[in-house]
Write a protein that holds these residues in place. Structure first.
Motif, PDB file in Angstrom:
ATOM      1  N   PRO A  13       0.693  -0.916   0.148  1.00 14.90           N
ATOM      2  CA  PRO A  13      -0.067   0.023   0.358  1.00 14.90           C
ATOM      3  C   PRO A  13       0.879   1.313  -0.337  1.00 14.90           C
ATOM      4  O   PRO A  13       1.363   1.324   0.784  1.00 14.90           O
ATOM      5  N   ASP A 114      -3.562   7.656 -11.369  1.00 14.39           N
ATOM      6  CA  ASP A 114      -3.824   6.550 -10.116  1.00 14.39           C
ATOM      7  C   ASP A 114      -4.383   4.896 -10.332  1.00 14.39           C
ATOM      8  O   ASP A 114      -5.076   4.405  -9.964  1.00 14.39           O
ATOM      9  N   ALA A 115      -5.274   4.894 -12.005  1.00 17.75           N
ATOM     10  CA  ALA A 115      -5.457   3.578 -11.904  1.00 17.75           C
ATOM     11  C   ALA A 115      -5.451   2.868 -13.843  1.00 17.75           C
ATOM     12  O   ALA A 115      -4.989   3.809 -14.523  1.00 17.75           O
ATOM     13  N   GLU A 116      -5.470   1.866 -13.469  1.00 19.74           N
ATOM     14  CA  GLU A 116      -5.306   1.175 -15.348  1.00 19.74           C
ATOM     15  C   GLU A 116      -6.715   1.838 -15.807  1.00 19.74           C
ATOM     16  O   GLU A 116      -7.832   1.537 -14.930  1.00 19.74           O
ATOM     17  N   ARG A 118      -9.960   1.117 -17.244  1.00 22.28           N
ATOM     18  CA  ARG A 118     -10.966  -0.356 -17.525  1.00 22.28           C
ATOM     19  C   ARG A 118     -11.001  -1.424 -19.254  1.00 22.28           C
ATOM     20  O   ARG A 118     -11.801  -2.189 -18.949  1.00 22.28           O
ATOM     21  N   ARG A 257       0.592  -8.387 -13.333  1.00 23.43           N
ATOM     22  CA  ARG A 257      -0.828  -8.187 -12.337  1.00 23.43           C
ATOM     23  C   ARG A 257      -1.440  -9.285 -13.390  1.00 23.43           C
ATOM     24  O   ARG A 257      -2.671  -8.998 -13.086  1.00 23.43           O
ATOM     25  N   GLU A 347      -6.576  -7.279  -8.105  1.00 24.06           N
ATOM     26  CA  GLU A 347      -6.607  -5.335  -7.838  1.00 24.06           C
ATOM     27  C   GLU A 347      -7.457  -4.771  -7.274  1.00 24.06           C
ATOM     28  O   GLU A 347      -7.156  -3.994  -6.207  1.00 24.06           O
ATOM     29  N   GLY A 348      -8.887  -6.003  -6.788  1.00 22.88           N
ATOM     30  CA  GLY A 348      -9.866  -5.112  -6.096  1.00 22.88           C
ATOM     31  C   GLY A 348      -9.018  -5.075  -4.468  1.00 22.88           C
ATOM     32  O   GLY A 348      -9.286  -4.046  -3.175  1.00 22.88           O
ATOM     33  N   ARG A 351      -6.202  -2.140  -4.525  1.00 22.90           N
ATOM     34  CA  ARG A 351      -7.071  -0.653  -4.263  1.00 22.90           C
ATOM     35  C   ARG A 351      -7.390  -1.067  -3.330  1.00 22.90           C
ATOM     36  O   ARG A 351      -8.232   0.695  -2.714  1.00 22.90           O
ATOM     37  N   GLY A 354      -4.592   0.537  -1.050  1.00 23.06           N
ATOM     38  CA  GLY A 354      -3.995   1.217  -0.865  1.00 23.06           C
ATOM     39  C   GLY A 354      -4.914   2.249  -0.485  1.00 23.06           C
ATOM     40  O   GLY A 354      -3.976   3.967  -0.505  1.00 23.06           O
ATOM     41  N   SER A 355      -6.334   2.515  -0.823  1.00 22.47           N
ATOM     42  CA  SER A 355      -6.748   3.847  -0.112  1.00 22.47           C
ATOM     43  C   SER A 355      -7.188   3.804   1.595  1.00 22.47           C
ATOM     44  O   SER A 355      -6.770   5.338   1.335  1.00 22.47           O
TER      45      SER A 355
END
Length: 388
Positions: A13, A114-116, A118, A257, A347-348, A351, A354-355
């Motif tokens: 994280p 900040d994200a890939e 979708r 990934r 990835e969930g 995320r 990381g939050s």
């Protein structure tokens, strides 16, 4: 000059995004911080020296001021780079992504998202809008060049036109980390349904481009009639190194990934003992040893987790005092976000962690009961083992 997302680092994280070393903030655009790398001053000086003869030809008698004009032109050129990167940021935000910064550096700029993406469509439009913006700026500048009188202004407009047209075209070369590489990635992703395969194909495109750039000076004279000098070789080496490193990182990131689904919170949880907050610490330790539990979580009367026993605080408490101390006194309160569903994976899971960065998270079952404790260190070790 491409949008950049999370790279291929271990999924620990984030501890908050500090400003990168060697950069400083000059403002905001499209809701994102604009950062300038210290390397920009080197390229500004280099541009000033390279353009000095042209400035002298356009306006003689300037003396040393021609270098000042060169720096001004460098600022104008990087202003168009900023427009290129801001277009990435605007489209990314329209798709709901968080854009943390736009950084201007030696080789152009980068937009940190900040994200890939979708979907392939998102990947395509976030990437292609940058080169299209540069081509538009180049076209407008080219049109103005024809109606502008000779002089410094015409020189600046001409440089702006040529540089933006080159940036637009070169950024469409199908290889990561260029924008064209992300367009190729979107195409392969859309055709195969495999995002990671798209990244690997585009990464190989980037490597081929890097080798081509490295050998460009050797072919320059035959193709253009202009003999290369030392600066041509140095720039070719720097650009080729940048492209090779960027494409290799993207390929590594894709391979890592692809393995993320193997990271399941349930499988990584430490056996945990749930105890009432007011239970004597000595009794909590005895029960944990009896159950071979690696962690102790304190719970409210309704079974809701409220804290995790801090191992350092536990060891610092003398054994003779433990029967008289409540377990809650050596527990770390659970902040919002530190309680996660046990079913998270891939990835969930990253995320969610990381939050709210932390060293430990309490995993709860669907009924709200404590399932176990997930350590960030355990997750990192599992990630490295999976990627090995």
């Amino acid at each position: 000059m491409s949008p950049t997302g999370p790279q291929g680092d271990p999924p620990t994280p984030e501890r908050g995004r500090a400003r990168p070393a060697g950069t400083f903030k000059v403002g905001t655009i499209a809701g994102s911080d604009v950062l300038v790398s210290s390397s920009w001053f080197l390229v500004a000086a280099l541009i000033s020296v390279i353009l000095a003869p042209q400035v002298e030809a356009a306006r003689g008698g300037l003396g040393a001021l021609k270098y000042v004009v060169g720096v001004v032109l460098a600022v104008v050129l990087y202003g168009s780079v900023l427009l290129h990167e801001a277009s990435h940021a605007v489209v990314a935000r329209r798709y709901g992504f968080r854009v943390t910064a736009i950084t201007l550096h030696f080789l152009g700029g980068a937009t940190t998202i900040d994200a890939e993406s979708r979907t392939p469509r998102q990947e395509f439009w976030i990437a292609v809008v940058g080169p299209l913006t540069s081509l538009a700026v180049g076209a407008v500048a080219g049109g103005l060049w024809w109606i502008t009188p000779d002089g410094l202004l015409r020189l600046g407009i001409g440089i702006l036109a040529v540089s933006n047209l080159l940036v637009g075209v070169l950024n469409l070369v199908p290889g990561l980390p260029l924008d064209g590489g992300r367009v190729l990635k979107a195409a392969v992703w859309g055709a195969t349904g495999d995002q990671h395969r798209g990244s690997i194909v585009a990464g190989w495109g980037g490597r081929v481009t890097a080798v081509s750039v490295l050998f460009w000076p050797a072919a320059q004279q035959a193709l253009t009639g202009v003999a290369p000098d030392l600066l041509d070789y140095v720039l070719a080496f720097v650009v080729a190194t940048f492209l090779w490193a960027g494409s290799s990182a993207a390929m590594t990131h894709a391979r890592l990934r692809r393995r993320l689904p193997a990271l399941v919170a349930r499988d990584l949880a430490r056996r945990t003992l749930a105890v009432p907050s007011d239970l004597p610490l000595a009794e909590a330790v005895r029960r944990a040893q009896e159950a071979a539990a690696g962690s102790i979580v304190t719970v409210a009367p309704d079974g809701r987790p409220v804290g995790v026993v801090n191992e350092a605080a536990l060891l610092a408490t003398p054994e003779e005092r433990r029967p008289w101390v409540a377990t809650s006194t050596v527990s770390r309160a659970l902040a919002p976000g530190l309680t996660l569903p046990v079913g998270l994976s891939g990835e969930g899971l990253l995320r969610a962690m990381g939050s709210e960065p932390a060293s430990e998270y309490v995993l709860v079952s669907d009924d709200g009961s404590v399932f176990g404790v997930l350590s960030s260190a355990d997750l990192e070790a599992a990630f490295r083992a999976t990627a090995g």
